[in-house]
Design a protein around this motif. Structure first.
Motif, PDB file in Angstrom:
ATOM      1  N   ASP A   9       0.865  -1.184   0.000  1.00 25.46           N
ATOM      2  CA  ASP A   9       0.000   0.000   0.000  1.00 25.46           C
ATOM      3  C   ASP A   9       0.899   1.230   0.000  1.00 25.46           C
ATOM      4  OD1 ASP A   9      -1.670   2.128   0.523  1.00 25.46           O
ATOM      5  OD2 ASP A   9      -2.857   1.073   2.021  1.00 25.46           O
ATOM      6  N   LEU A  10       0.788   2.059  -1.015  1.00 30.51           N
ATOM      7  CA  LEU A  10       1.682   3.208  -1.166  1.00 30.51           C
ATOM      8  C   LEU A  10       1.555   4.201  -0.022  1.00 30.51           C
ATOM      9  CD1 LEU A  10       3.777   4.302  -3.243  1.00 30.51           C
ATOM     10  CD2 LEU A  10       1.915   5.681  -4.198  1.00 30.51           C
ATOM     11  N   PHE A  11       0.379   4.308   0.578  1.00 32.72           N
ATOM     12  CA  PHE A  11       0.159   5.304   1.620  1.00 32.72           C
ATOM     13  C   PHE A  11      -0.265   4.670   2.947  1.00 32.72           C
ATOM     14  CE2 PHE A  11      -0.964   7.627  -2.391  1.00 32.72           C
ATOM     15  CZ  PHE A  11       0.161   8.431  -2.423  1.00 32.72           C
ATOM     16  N   HIS A  12       0.181   3.456   3.216  1.00 30.62           N
ATOM     17  CA  HIS A  12      -0.162   2.808   4.485  1.00 30.62           C
ATOM     18  C   HIS A  12       0.397   3.649   5.635  1.00 30.62           C
ATOM     19  CE1 HIS A  12      -0.401  -0.186   7.701  1.00 30.62           C
ATOM     20  NE2 HIS A  12      -1.225  -0.866   6.908  1.00 30.62           N
ATOM     21  N   PRO A  13      -0.349   3.857   6.707  1.00 32.88           N
ATOM     22  CA  PRO A  13       0.105   4.752   7.777  1.00 32.88           C
ATOM     23  C   PRO A  13       1.324   4.239   8.541  1.00 32.88           C
ATOM     24  CG  PRO A  13      -1.939   3.662   8.387  1.00 32.88           C
ATOM     25  CD  PRO A  13      -1.715   3.368   6.936  1.00 32.88           C
ATOM     26  N   GLU A  14       1.567   2.927   8.580  1.00 33.07           N
ATOM     27  CA  GLU A  14       2.684   2.391   9.352  1.00 33.07           C
ATOM     28  C   GLU A  14       3.827   1.878   8.480  1.00 33.07           C
ATOM     29  OE1 GLU A  14       1.561  -0.347  12.436  1.00 33.07           O
ATOM     30  OE2 GLU A  14      -0.469   0.468  12.479  1.00 33.07           O
ATOM     31  N   TYR A  15       3.507   1.145   7.429  1.00 28.33           N
ATOM     32  CA  TYR A  15       4.564   0.612   6.574  1.00 28.33           C
ATOM     33  C   TYR A  15       4.188   0.788   5.102  1.00 28.33           C
ATOM     34  CZ  TYR A  15       1.599  -3.128   8.490  1.00 28.33           C
ATOM     35  OH  TYR A  15       0.549  -3.847   9.017  1.00 28.33           O
ATOM     36  N   PRO A  16       4.267   2.015   4.611  1.00 30.33           N
ATOM     37  CA  PRO A  16       3.987   2.267   3.194  1.00 30.33           C
ATOM     38  C   PRO A  16       5.009   1.564   2.307  1.00 30.33           C
ATOM     39  CG  PRO A  16       4.965   4.201   4.219  1.00 30.33           C
ATOM     40  CD  PRO A  16       4.665   3.249   5.325  1.00 30.33           C
ATOM     41  N   ALA A  17       4.576   1.127   1.130  1.00 28.86           N
ATOM     42  CA  ALA A  17       5.408   0.320   0.245  1.00 28.86           C
ATOM     43  C   ALA A  17       6.722   1.013  -0.107  1.00 28.86           C
ATOM     44  CB  ALA A  17       4.634  -0.003  -1.033  1.00 28.86           C
ATOM     45  N   PHE A  18       7.839   0.306   0.112  1.00 30.24           N
ATOM     46  CA  PHE A  18       9.191   0.770  -0.209  1.00 30.24           C
ATOM     47  C   PHE A  18       9.580   2.033   0.559  1.00 30.24           C
ATOM     48  CE2 PHE A  18       8.156  -1.919  -3.787  1.00 30.24           C
ATOM     49  CZ  PHE A  18       9.360  -2.553  -4.082  1.00 30.24           C
TER      50      PHE A  18
END
Length: 508
Positions: A9-18
């Motif tokens: 998930d590009l905008f995940h609040p804890e672990y966004p992609a890459f």
């Protein structure tokens, strides 16, 4: 995919992609995400949006999320070296900055992948099966926090290496896209990055000295004009048992797949080369070269004799180019840089494509005719360069006779190539010659021998001037430093920054 979907998930609040979810200070504007920004000030001439944003005249438009994701991967692969903002908790931080950051693993080598008819062909040919215990891509690892200096776990870790700590600012509910992001130095690679790239990235191409010690990225363009050499891929087609100067794991994988019958024999295959050309200290990107080179069909690659024919023709082209430049220097007395630029074989793409056609390698009679045509084409191209070179007509005639009388390397089968690769006596070190400026005081081990700097500057492998080479191998703080062969070869084969008349001692 279901298991790891949150980590992609590009905008995940804890672990966004890459990215690093712990970053909350967005210190870069949208224009820094544009690949053109890595070209330094020169890029301003070719990208008006970046130039205007840097000047503060107008804001760079926000990125759509899908495009921001692609630019994020580009940044992680090719971000330039130098001074970077230190990530929170970085042990090497000095007043909020880190020094000596390296480019990502993708930016330091020559890449090569093989194209077939479909995307499936590309993926299966580019990535031979290989996964070691404990290896994992970045999205299967714990979210990156503190910056580390560490060894890669394996191929998947290397190919997704977190070379920077980055976080895109999620678009506001009423926003158009990504307008700012955080950028800091990331995980550091200990040891020889070229050796790690060779071990973990099959989509690379390498040139190895005849001594077998060390290796450097294979050049697929001419060092003077930057034009692709269409025969480069065939140099990699030597039999796998031969300790050859050039190597590529992905091309070997394609040959083996063709031999197993996995690829239909009539499938036309192409080698796609790409490589970054860097400015001084790799602080800017001066060029991003790409070349698509014909390999022939899968059926041709299956046959060792046909591979040997194409490899021999490629070696002949290399020999003609090398002999032409060497003889021109000796007969004309012109400067090395001038000879290299004026004596470059070009416009041979279609001729090479003809010589790799199946009918030109399968039958003995057609093979002989195609080989003669290829040699005649090379000699005609060399003759044209000779009679365009500024020197006395008598010297032109002498140069033509010298070059045209050189014996071509014989075409051979895989058995003949294996015999040719048997251990040979060490090459004699050429006599010392005086290069530009004063003679070097010591000798350096490189390219399978031991040479002075003046001798190295006159080798075909060297693409920089004597002064640039000397400056790169000068350490004012440690005058007794011993340079490794890999460091010397990199100093000689890394092109100098374009548009600079001189180099400084910091260009190391």
């Amino acid at each position: 995919m279901d298991q790891w979907a949150p980590r992609l998930d590009l905008f995940h609040p804890e672990y966004p992609a890459f990215q690093c979810g712990g970053l909350t200070q967005y210190n870069r504007g949208a224009h820094h995400l544009d690949p053109a920004a890595l070209g330094g000030e020169v890029a301003d001439w070719f990208n008006a949006k970046v130039s205007i944003a840097r000047a503060g005249v107008a804001a760079y438009p926000a990125w759509e999320p899908a495009e921001a994701a692609r630019k994020l991967l580009w940044l992680l692969s090719y971000d330039t070296a130098g001074i970077k903002r230190a990530a929170p908790g970085d042990p090497l931080a000095q007043r909020g900055k880190t020094y000596g950051a390296r480019p990502g693993p993708a930016g330091i080598v020559t890449h090569l992948h093989v194209e077939g008819h479909t995307l499936k062909d590309v993926l299966l040919l580019a990535l031979p099966p290989h996964r070691t215990a404990g290896d994992a891509p970045v999205w299967e690892q714990p979210p990156p926090t503190a910056v580390r200096t560490r060894e890669p776990r394996g191929r998947l870790d290397w190919l997704t290496w977190p070379t920077r700590r980055v976080r895109l600012r999620p678009p506001a509910e009423d926003g158009a896209g990504v307008d700012r992001f955080a950028l800091h130095d990331g995980d550091r690679i200990p040891g020889d990055a070229w050796a790690l790239a060779h071990a973990y990235d099959p989509m690379t191409a390498w040139s190895t000295p005849a001594s077998g010690r060390g290796r450097s990225p294979l050049r697929f363009t001419d060092e003077s004009l930057g034009v692709p050499k269409p025969w480069t891929a065939a140099l990699l087609l030597e039999p796998t048992a031969t300790p050859r100067p050039q190597s590529s794991a992905v091309l070997q994988h394609a040959v083996e797949a063709a031999a197993r019958g996995v690829i239909p024999p009539d499938t036309r295959l192409r080698a796609v080369f790409s490589g970054i050309e860097w400015g001084t200290q790799r602080a800017v990107i001066s060029n991003d070269s790409v070349a698509v080179i014909e390999l022939g069909t899968a059926g041709q690659l299956t046959d060792p004799d046909q591979r040997g024919v194409m490899a021999a023709r490629a070696r002949y082209a290399e020999a003609v180019q090398s002999n032409l430049r060497r003889a021109t220097r000796e007969i004309s007395g012109r400067p090395v840089d001038m000879v290299r630029k004026r004596m470059t074989l070009t416009n041979l793409d279609y001729a090479w494509e003809r010589t790799t056609a199946p009918d030109c390698t399968r039958e003995a009679s057609a093979r002989e005719a195609a080989t003669k045509e290829w040699r005649d084409t090379l000699r005609e191209a060399a003759e044209t360069l000779i009679y365009q070179f500024p020197m006395d007509p008598r010297l032109q005639a002498k140069l033509s006779q010298t070059c045209m009388n050189a014996a071509p390397p014989a075409e051979e089968s895989s058995q003949g190539a294996a015999r040719r690769a048997e251990p040979r006596r060490p090459r004699r070190t050429p006599p010392a010659t005086r290069g530009p400026g004063r003679p070097a005081g010591g000798t350096y081990e490189a390219f399978g021998g031991r040479y002075t700097l003046s001798q190295i500057s006159n080798l075909e492998q060297c693409v920089v001037s004597y002064n640039t080479l000397r400056n790169r191998l000068t350490d004012p703080e440690h005058s007794d430093r011993r340079w490794t062969p890999q460091e010397v070869e990199e100093a000689a084969t890394r092109p100098a920054a374009r548009g600079r008349r001189r180099t400084t001692g910091s260009d190391q």
